[in-house]
Scaffold this motif. Sequence first.
Motif, PDB file in Angstrom:
ATOM      1  N   ILE A  22      12.799  -3.830  39.728  1.00 54.51           N
ATOM      2  CA  ILE A  22      12.602  -4.591  38.250  1.00 54.51           C
ATOM      3  C   ILE A  22      11.824  -3.618  37.308  1.00 54.51           C
ATOM      4  O   ILE A  22      12.218  -3.248  36.017  1.00 54.51           O
ATOM      5  CB  ILE A  22      11.698  -5.808  38.396  1.00 54.51           C
ATOM      6  CG1 ILE A  22      12.934  -6.843  38.839  1.00 54.51           C
ATOM      7  CG2 ILE A  22      11.293  -6.154  36.875  1.00 54.51           C
ATOM      8  CD1 ILE A  22      11.822  -8.243  39.146  1.00 54.51           C
ATOM      9  N   ASP A  23      10.968  -2.687  37.937  1.00 54.25           N
ATOM     10  CA  ASP A  23      10.155  -1.738  37.214  1.00 54.25           C
ATOM     11  C   ASP A  23      10.593  -0.707  36.582  1.00 54.25           C
ATOM     12  O   ASP A  23      10.523  -0.002  35.500  1.00 54.25           O
ATOM     13  CB  ASP A  23       8.937  -1.237  38.231  1.00 54.25           C
ATOM     14  CG  ASP A  23       8.127  -2.519  38.556  1.00 54.25           C
ATOM     15  OD1 ASP A  23       7.823  -3.481  37.982  1.00 54.25           O
ATOM     16  OD2 ASP A  23       8.028  -2.670  39.744  1.00 54.25           O
ATOM     17  N   LEU A  24      11.881  -0.082  37.578  1.00 53.81           N
ATOM     18  CA  LEU A  24      12.700   0.894  37.193  1.00 53.81           C
ATOM     19  C   LEU A  24      13.457   0.427  35.855  1.00 53.81           C
ATOM     20  O   LEU A  24      13.611   1.308  34.905  1.00 53.81           O
ATOM     21  CB  LEU A  24      13.709   1.275  38.164  1.00 53.81           C
ATOM     22  CG  LEU A  24      14.597   2.464  37.832  1.00 53.81           C
ATOM     23  CD1 LEU A  24      13.665   3.594  37.170  1.00 53.81           C
ATOM     24  CD2 LEU A  24      15.538   2.791  39.330  1.00 53.81           C
ATOM     25  N   ALA A  25      14.098  -0.631  35.996  1.00 48.34           N
ATOM     26  CA  ALA A  25      14.610  -1.055  34.873  1.00 48.34           C
ATOM     27  C   ALA A  25      13.940  -1.519  33.588  1.00 48.34           C
ATOM     28  O   ALA A  25      14.201  -1.344  32.566  1.00 48.34           O
ATOM     29  CB  ALA A  25      15.424  -2.728  35.365  1.00 48.34           C
ATOM     30  N   ALA A  26      12.630  -1.804  33.887  1.00 53.96           N
ATOM     31  CA  ALA A  26      11.717  -2.028  32.753  1.00 53.96           C
ATOM     32  C   ALA A  26      11.599  -0.700  31.947  1.00 53.96           C
ATOM     33  O   ALA A  26      11.360  -0.627  30.791  1.00 53.96           O
ATOM     34  CB  ALA A  26      10.436  -2.604  33.114  1.00 53.96           C
ATOM     35  N   GLU A  27      11.268   0.438  33.001  1.00 48.52           N
ATOM     36  CA  GLU A  27      11.342   1.858  32.296  1.00 48.52           C
ATOM     37  C   GLU A  27      12.398   2.085  31.385  1.00 48.52           C
ATOM     38  O   GLU A  27      12.363   2.562  30.373  1.00 48.52           O
ATOM     39  CB  GLU A  27      10.769   2.715  33.338  1.00 48.52           C
ATOM     40  CG  GLU A  27      10.767   4.244  32.958  1.00 48.52           C
ATOM     41  CD  GLU A  27      10.530   5.094  34.159  1.00 48.52           C
ATOM     42  OE1 GLU A  27      11.290   5.845  34.496  1.00 48.52           O
ATOM     43  OE2 GLU A  27       9.374   5.060  34.813  1.00 48.52           O
TER      44      GLU A  27
END
Length: 249
Positions: free
Chosen positions: A13-18
């Motif tokens: 999820i955090d890669l997508a948020a980035e």
Amino acid sequence: MNHLSLFSGIGGIDLAAEWAEMKTVAFCEREPFPQKVLKKHWPDAPIYDDVKTLTKERLEADGIDTGAIGIISAGYPCQPESYAGKRKGKDDNRWLWPEAFRIIQEIQPRWFVGENVAGHITMGLDSVLTDLESIDYEAQTFVIPAAAVGAFHRRDRVFIVANISSLRVEGSCAEQILGKSDLSIRQTGKSFQEAERRFNTFESRLCRTLHGLPNGVDRVKSLGNAVVPGQIYPILAAIKAIDDMIQQS
């Protein structure tokens, strides 16, 4: 837009948020191997190892401005709801939604995104939606398979998208997410195809390292628990664009 990540895993999820131009200010993840992955890719963000002891007060004591957190994500454990398990739901000690809900109540971000397996639809989801409604969040759910974004497996995932009711958003959350997704992706300066390409590169690199190298079991387990970034990227990109428009109005 600042992001707090709960049950972070290896950061899908955090890669997508980035990609969506959000900044993850802190993670919460207890497993050692995923912690190593998070530290490698987000060295400046603190990692808390127990969601049960994570509080607004603790974050602020560590210098994190909780008032600036615009979104919380939580891929809370799926085992209590998964068709692959015993489906004990709330009777399973891994049912940790109440901890995520407590943190949402304390911080009151403008947005919340939850993630779980398809089995959550028939077990536990009603409770999550009722809890969010009780603290004035409007929520919609989406089911997106990993195969829809070019992955080599189906992997249906349920995404819960909620915004606090005081936000001046015309129409339902679902209409905003679906209706503005193309605009939001353009505004982030990335195409969906580019996000998909980056994800496939991310996945293939991990998979190629599973055999004959240390941490092979941990890698397989972490990949099995991870969210495919391409599944949630359009949602996060749309949220970012909608939130930017609201904050500027």
